[in-house]
Design a protein around this motif. Structure first.
Motif, PDB file in Angstrom:
ATOM      1  N   LYS A 113       0.677  39.391 -35.062  1.00  0.00           N
ATOM      2  CA  LYS A 113       1.583  39.249 -33.925  1.00  0.00           C
ATOM      3  C   LYS A 113       1.592  40.536 -33.082  1.00  0.00           C
ATOM      4  O   LYS A 113       1.549  40.500 -31.865  1.00  0.00           O
ATOM      5  N   LYS A 114       1.667  41.674 -33.767  1.00  0.00           N
ATOM      6  CA  LYS A 114       1.745  42.947 -33.051  1.00  0.00           C
ATOM      7  C   LYS A 114       0.380  43.407 -32.543  1.00  0.00           C
ATOM      8  O   LYS A 114       0.271  44.032 -31.486  1.00  0.00           O
ATOM      9  N   LEU A 115      -0.677  43.122 -33.322  1.00  0.00           N
ATOM     10  CA  LEU A 115      -2.019  43.562 -32.909  1.00  0.00           C
ATOM     11  C   LEU A 115      -2.649  42.597 -31.906  1.00  0.00           C
ATOM     12  O   LEU A 115      -3.736  42.847 -31.396  1.00  0.00           O
ATOM     13  N   LYS A 116      -1.977  41.481 -31.687  1.00  0.00           N
ATOM     14  CA  LYS A 116      -2.490  40.421 -30.807  1.00  0.00           C
ATOM     15  C   LYS A 116      -3.894  39.983 -31.249  1.00  0.00           C
ATOM     16  O   LYS A 116      -4.828  39.863 -30.452  1.00  0.00           O
ATOM     17  N   ALA A 117      -4.026  39.801 -32.548  1.00  0.00           N
ATOM     18  CA  ALA A 117      -5.305  39.332 -33.117  1.00  0.00           C
ATOM     19  C   ALA A 117      -5.023  38.091 -33.957  1.00  0.00           C
ATOM     20  O   ALA A 117      -3.959  37.979 -34.570  1.00  0.00           O
ATOM     21  N   LYS A 118      -5.978  37.178 -33.977  1.00  0.00           N
ATOM     22  CA  LYS A 118      -5.787  35.939 -34.723  1.00  0.00           C
ATOM     23  C   LYS A 118      -5.957  36.161 -36.217  1.00  0.00           C
ATOM     24  O   LYS A 118      -6.762  36.990 -36.644  1.00  0.00           O
TER      25      LYS A 118
END
Ligand SMILES: [Zn+2]
Length: 248
Positions: free
Chosen positions: A154-159
Motif C-alpha cells: 500500500k505504501k510502496l505502491k507496488a502490487k
C-alpha cells in the motif's frame, strides 16, 4: 440508503465500537497496558522504544551481507530486532499464531512508509510474500507474511503477487530447529508456477522473521534458477539478533 439512515448506521457502528472498547479494551501487545485514546496498536512508550534496525536507510547492513553470501541480493532489511523476553517478541507470536491480521497490516504500513522514504526501494516492481504450504494455510486461515506484504504494498505502491511462488512441500516448522536443520528443511521446497510473470522484474521477497536466512535463500535460489533476468531484494518484519547477527 438515504442520508439519515447512513448517519444512524454510522452512529450505531461507533456506539458498538465504544461498547466493545469498554468491555474488551485494546492492550499494548508489548507491555500489556490498556491503550489510550489515539494510541494505535502500540502504546506511545513502546512505539518510542521499539528496537528498530534502521537498515533500510543504508545500502550495506548485516542482513544484506548475510544474504549476499548466498545470492546477489539488491537490497535487504528487517524492521526491528527480535530478542526473546524483550516484550517485542510477543508481536511475532501474535502475527504467527493469534491471527492478528490488523496488527500485521499496521506494521506493514509503518515499515512500508519507511521504505518509501528510503531511496533504495523505489524501483521495486512486485512484492512476493514467502508462501505457506496450502495445508498450513488452511489450518491457520491466513499467511502472516502476506498480510504484512499488503501493508508494505500500500505504501510502496507496488502490487503483491500471491500464488506464483509456491511451497511444494509441507515441511515442518522452522521454530525450535538448529541452524543446520533449518537449511536442510527448506532446501528445494519452493517452485515458480509461471516464470514469465516475474521476468525482468525487481522482486521484493517478504517474510515475518529472518533467523539464519535459509528460507529467503531457498526462495531466491528457486527464483533465480527459473526466472529470466529478475532482481531480488528482501525485507522482513524482524531479525533474530541471536542467530547470526551477533547481538543479544
Ligand atoms: Zn506498551
Amino acid at each position: 440508503m438515504n442520508r439519515t439512515a447512513k448517519r444512524l448506521a454510522s452512529e450505531a457502528e461507533q456506539w458498538a465500537k465504544d461498547l466493545f472498547r469498554l468491555f474488551v479494551p485494546p492492550c499494548c501487545p508489548v507491555c500489556g497496558r490498556v491503550l489510550e485514546e489515539g494510541e494505535r496498536f502500540l502504546c506511545t512508550a513502546c512505539r518510542w522504544e521499539m528496537p528498530l534496525t534502521g537498515w533500510w536507510k543504508t545500502q550495506e547492513n548485516p542482513m544484506q551481507e548475510r544474504l549476499s553470501d548466498f545470492f546477489p541480493v539488491c537490497r535487504a532489511s528487517a524492521f526491528f530486532y527480535y530478542q526473546k523476553g524483550s516484550g517485542y517478541d510477543r508481536l511475532i507470536h501474535r502475527f504467527k499464531y493469534e491471527g492478528k491480521a490488523s496488527l500485521s497490516r499496521a506494521f506493514g504500513e509503518w515499515f512500508g512508509e519507511e521504505l518509501r522514504r528510503s531511496e533504495y526501494y523505489a524501483d521495486v516492481d512486485l512484492i512476493v510474500p514467502v508462501p505457506l504450504h496450502p495445508y498450513r494455510f488452511l489450518k491457520r486461515g491466513y499467511n502472516q507474511a502476506e498480510i504484512f506484504a499488503f501493508g508494505l504494498g500500500k505504501k510502496l505502491k507496488a502490487k503483491v503477487c500471491r500464488g506464483n511462488l509456491v511451497r511444494k512441500t509441507h515441511n515442518p516448522t522452522q521454530t525450535r530447529r538448529g541452524e543446520k536443520e533449518r537449511w536442510e528443511n527448506v532446501d528445494g521446497i519452493f517452485a515458480v508456477r509461471n516464470p514469465d510473470r516475474f521476468r525482468n522484474r525487481h522482486l521484493l521477497l517478504v517474510d515475518d522473521v529472518i533467523t539464519t536466512g535459509a528460507t529467503l535463500v531457498s526462495c531466491a535460489e528457486t527464483l533465480l534458477s527459473r526466472v529470466e533476468n529478475c532482481r531480488i531484494s528482501a525485507v522482513t518484519l524482524a531479525v533474530s539478533s541471536r542467530h547470526v547477527f551477533g547481538k543479544g
